[in-house]
Write a protein that holds these residues in place. Structure first.
Motif, PDB file in Angstrom:
ATOM      1  N   PRO A  32       0.835  -1.210   0.000  1.00  0.00           N
ATOM      2  CA  PRO A  32       0.000   0.000   0.000  1.00  0.00           C
ATOM      3  C   PRO A  32       0.867   1.256   0.000  1.00  0.00           C
ATOM      4  O   PRO A  32       1.986   1.248   0.503  1.00  0.00           O
ATOM      5  N   PRO A  33       0.379   2.343  -0.554  1.00  0.00           N
ATOM      6  CA  PRO A  33       1.160   3.593  -0.551  1.00  0.00           C
ATOM      7  C   PRO A  33       1.247   4.143   0.868  1.00  0.00           C
ATOM      8  O   PRO A  33       0.398   3.848   1.706  1.00  0.00           O
ATOM      9  N   PRO A  34       2.237   4.943   1.137  1.00  0.00           N
ATOM     10  CA  PRO A  34       2.369   5.508   2.483  1.00  0.00           C
ATOM     11  C   PRO A  34       1.222   6.480   2.759  1.00  0.00           C
ATOM     12  O   PRO A  34       0.670   7.085   1.840  1.00  0.00           O
ATOM     13  N   PRO A  35       0.831   6.630   4.018  1.00  0.00           N
ATOM     14  CA  PRO A  35      -0.286   7.531   4.330  1.00  0.00           C
ATOM     15  C   PRO A  35       0.093   8.988   4.067  1.00  0.00           C
ATOM     16  O   PRO A  35       1.254   9.366   4.141  1.00  0.00           O
ATOM     17  N   GLN A  36      -0.911   9.795   3.768  1.00  0.00           N
ATOM     18  CA  GLN A  36      -0.690  11.213   3.523  1.00  0.00           C
ATOM     19  C   GLN A  36      -0.442  11.916   4.860  1.00  0.00           C
ATOM     20  O   GLN A  36      -1.118  11.656   5.848  1.00  0.00           O
ATOM     21  N   LEU A  37       0.532  12.815   4.875  1.00  0.00           N
ATOM     22  CA  LEU A  37       0.862  13.548   6.091  1.00  0.00           C
ATOM     23  C   LEU A  37       0.000  14.793   6.185  1.00  0.00           C
ATOM     24  O   LEU A  37      -0.263  15.472   5.189  1.00  0.00           O
ATOM     25  N   GLU A  38      -0.452  15.084   7.416  1.00  0.00           N
ATOM     26  CA  GLU A  38      -1.260  16.269   7.640  1.00  0.00           C
ATOM     27  C   GLU A  38      -0.398  17.356   8.265  1.00  0.00           C
ATOM     28  O   GLU A  38       0.486  17.083   9.063  1.00  0.00           O
ATOM     29  N   ARG A  39      -0.692  18.586   7.909  1.00  0.00           N
ATOM     30  CA  ARG A  39       0.048  19.714   8.462  1.00  0.00           C
ATOM     31  C   ARG A  39      -0.617  20.128   9.776  1.00  0.00           C
ATOM     32  O   ARG A  39      -1.818  20.381   9.819  1.00  0.00           O
ATOM     33  N   LEU A  40       0.168  20.195  10.841  1.00  0.00           N
ATOM     34  CA  LEU A  40      -0.349  20.577  12.146  1.00  0.00           C
ATOM     35  C   LEU A  40      -0.156  22.068  12.357  1.00  0.00           C
ATOM     36  O   LEU A  40       0.837  22.651  11.944  1.00  0.00           O
ATOM     37  N   GLU A  41      -1.116  22.681  13.051  1.00  0.00           N
ATOM     38  CA  GLU A  41      -1.002  24.099  13.352  1.00  0.00           C
ATOM     39  C   GLU A  41      -0.137  24.275  14.592  1.00  0.00           C
ATOM     40  O   GLU A  41      -0.168  23.453  15.506  1.00  0.00           O
ATOM     41  N   GLU A  42       0.622  25.372  14.613  1.00  0.00           N
ATOM     42  CA  GLU A  42       1.471  25.646  15.769  1.00  0.00           C
ATOM     43  C   GLU A  42       0.627  26.133  16.923  1.00  0.00           C
ATOM     44  O   GLU A  42      -0.338  26.877  16.741  1.00  0.00           O
ATOM     45  N   GLY A  43       1.001  25.708  18.112  1.00  0.00           N
ATOM     46  CA  GLY A  43       0.307  26.151  19.307  1.00  0.00           C
ATOM     47  C   GLY A  43       0.884  27.457  19.805  1.00  0.00           C
ATOM     48  O   GLY A  43       1.758  28.072  19.182  1.00  0.00           O
ATOM     49  N   GLU A  44       0.378  27.905  20.949  1.00  0.00           N
ATOM     50  CA  GLU A  44       0.872  29.143  21.527  1.00  0.00           C
ATOM     51  C   GLU A  44       2.266  28.929  22.107  1.00  0.00           C
ATOM     52  O   GLU A  44       2.625  27.819  22.492  1.00  0.00           O
ATOM     53  N   ALA A  45       3.014  30.003  22.177  1.00  0.00           N
ATOM     54  CA  ALA A  45       4.341  29.930  22.786  1.00  0.00           C
ATOM     55  C   ALA A  45       4.168  29.729  24.289  1.00  0.00           C
ATOM     56  O   ALA A  45       3.221  30.239  24.888  1.00  0.00           O
ATOM     57  N   PRO A  46       5.045  28.964  24.918  1.00  0.00           N
ATOM     58  CA  PRO A  46       4.893  28.737  26.357  1.00  0.00           C
ATOM     59  C   PRO A  46       5.091  30.039  27.136  1.00  0.00           C
ATOM     60  O   PRO A  46       5.893  30.883  26.770  1.00  0.00           O
ATOM     61  N   ALA A  47       4.344  30.166  28.218  1.00  0.00           N
ATOM     62  CA  ALA A  47       4.408  31.368  29.044  1.00  0.00           C
ATOM     63  C   ALA A  47       5.402  31.177  30.186  1.00  0.00           C
ATOM     64  O   ALA A  47       5.180  31.637  31.284  1.00  0.00           O
ATOM     65  N   VAL A  48       6.481  30.497  29.911  1.00  0.00           N
ATOM     66  CA  VAL A  48       7.487  30.220  30.925  1.00  0.00           C
ATOM     67  C   VAL A  48       8.720  31.050  30.618  1.00  0.00           C
ATOM     68  O   VAL A  48       9.188  31.096  29.482  1.00  0.00           O
ATOM     69  N   THR A  49       9.244  31.718  31.624  1.00  0.00           N
ATOM     70  CA  THR A  49      10.490  32.461  31.443  1.00  0.00           C
ATOM     71  C   THR A  49      11.541  31.824  32.340  1.00  0.00           C
ATOM     72  O   THR A  49      11.272  31.505  33.504  1.00  0.00           O
ATOM     73  N   ILE A  50      12.698  31.653  31.823  1.00  0.00           N
ATOM     74  CA  ILE A  50      13.792  31.043  32.562  1.00  0.00           C
ATOM     75  C   ILE A  50      14.633  32.161  33.159  1.00  0.00           C
ATOM     76  O   ILE A  50      15.165  32.994  32.423  1.00  0.00           O
ATOM     77  N   PRO A  51      14.769  32.203  34.497  1.00  0.00           N
ATOM     78  CA  PRO A  51      15.577  33.272  35.090  1.00  0.00           C
ATOM     79  C   PRO A  51      17.044  33.083  34.747  1.00  0.00           C
ATOM     80  O   PRO A  51      17.566  31.979  34.770  1.00  0.00           O
ATOM     81  N   GLY A  52      17.675  34.155  34.413  1.00  0.00           N
ATOM     82  CA  GLY A  52      19.093  34.091  34.056  1.00  0.00           C
ATOM     83  C   GLY A  52      19.313  33.404  32.724  1.00  0.00           C
ATOM     84  O   GLY A  52      20.352  32.806  32.509  1.00  0.00           O
ATOM     85  N   GLY A  53      18.334  33.456  31.854  1.00  0.00           N
ATOM     86  CA  GLY A  53      18.441  32.770  30.579  1.00  0.00           C
ATOM     87  C   GLY A  53      19.327  33.480  29.574  1.00  0.00           C
ATOM     88  O   GLY A  53      19.622  32.959  28.529  1.00  0.00           O
ATOM     89  N   GLY A  54      19.773  34.684  29.890  1.00  0.00           N
ATOM     90  CA  GLY A  54      20.631  35.427  28.970  1.00  0.00           C
ATOM     91  C   GLY A  54      22.047  34.873  28.970  1.00  0.00           C
ATOM     92  O   GLY A  54      22.366  33.877  29.620  1.00  0.00           O
ATOM     93  N   GLN A  55      22.902  35.520  28.241  1.00  0.00           N
ATOM     94  CA  GLN A  55      24.295  35.099  28.193  1.00  0.00           C
ATOM     95  C   GLN A  55      24.950  35.333  29.550  1.00  0.00           C
ATOM     96  O   GLN A  55      24.816  36.415  30.128  1.00  0.00           O
ATOM     97  N   PRO A  56      25.656  34.336  30.077  1.00  0.00           N
ATOM     98  CA  PRO A  56      26.330  34.546  31.357  1.00  0.00           C
ATOM     99  C   PRO A  56      27.487  35.532  31.199  1.00  0.00           C
ATOM    100  O   PRO A  56      28.115  35.621  30.149  1.00  0.00           O
ATOM    101  N   GLU A  57      27.720  36.277  32.255  1.00  0.00           N
ATOM    102  CA  GLU A  57      28.799  37.260  32.254  1.00  0.00           C
ATOM    103  C   GLU A  57      30.135  36.520  32.310  1.00  0.00           C
ATOM    104  O   GLU A  57      30.351  35.680  33.177  1.00  0.00           O
ATOM    105  N   ARG A  58      31.021  36.818  31.392  1.00  0.00           N
ATOM    106  CA  ARG A  58      32.320  36.132  31.338  1.00  0.00           C
ATOM    107  C   ARG A  58      33.430  37.162  31.308  1.00  0.00           C
ATOM    108  O   ARG A  58      33.348  38.148  30.578  1.00  0.00           O
ATOM    109  N   SER A  59      34.458  36.904  32.106  1.00  0.00           N
ATOM    110  CA  SER A  59      35.633  37.765  32.053  1.00  0.00           C
ATOM    111  C   SER A  59      36.858  36.955  32.440  1.00  0.00           C
ATOM    112  O   SER A  59      36.787  36.062  33.281  1.00  0.00           O
TER     113      SER A  59
END
Length: 139
Positions: A32-59
Motif C-alpha cells: 500500500p502507498p504511504p499515508p498522507q501527512l497532515e500539516r499541524l497548526e502551531e500552538g501558543e508559545a509557552p508562558a514560561v520564562t527562565i531566570p538568568g536565561g541570557g548570556q552569562p557574564e564572562r571575564s
C-alpha cells in the motif's frame, strides 16, 4: 588440486543461492502507498520564562610579571576560579616526577568582608517581658 576444490565450492554456493533469490518478489506493486501527512497548526508559545536565561557574564583577567603569566582569574556567571602555573623548586627538570607542571584550578567558594566589623557585631535585641519567677517549692 586446490583450484578444482575452490571451483566446486563456489559452484555449490552459487547453486544454493539461486532458489533463494527466485522466491523473492520482483516488485513491490502490491504494497500500500504511504499515508498522507497532515500539516499541524502551531500552538501558543509557552508562558514560561527562565531566570538568568541570557548570556552569562564572562571575564578573564591575566596577571603578568616580567612577561610571564603568573595568574589567570576566570569569572563565568556566578562561578569564579583562579589558575596558577606550578613553578618547580630547585633543579627539577621537565619530565621529572617533581617537575609536574599541572596545577588544579582554585575555585572561590565563599568570600568574607572583614573591612566592616561594625556590621558583623550582633545587634542588641529588645528585652522580652519576663514572667515573675515562681517561688521555690517548700518541703
Amino acid at each position: 588440486m586446490r583450484t578444482p576444490l575452490l571451483l566446486t565450492a563456489f559452484s555449490l554456493i552459487f547453486a544454493a543461492s539461486m532458489p533463494a533469490s527466485a522466491q523473492q518478489p520482483r516488485g513491490r506493486a502490491d504494497a500500500p502507498p504511504p499515508p498522507q501527512l497532515e500539516r499541524l497548526e502551531e500552538g501558543e508559545a509557552p508562558a514560561v520564562t527562565i531566570p538568568g536565561g541570557g548570556q552569562p557574564e564572562r571575564s578573564i583577567t591575566e596577571k603578568r610579571e616580567q612577561g610571564r603569566v603568573t595568574e589567570v582569574e576566570v569569572r563565568t556567571g556566578r562561578s569564579t576560579y583562579t589558575v596558577k602555573p606550578l613553578n618547580p623548586a630547585g633543579s627539577a627538570l621537565p619530565g621529572d616526577t617533581q617537575a609536574n607542571t599541572n596545577r588544579a584550578a582554585q575555585f572561590k567558594v565563599k568570600e568574607f568582608d572583614l573591612s566592616k566589623p561594625e556590621d558583623l557585631k550582633p545587634q542588641p535585641q529588645p528585652a522580652a517581658p519576663q514572667a515573675p519567677a515562681a517561688p521555690p517549692p517548700a518541703k
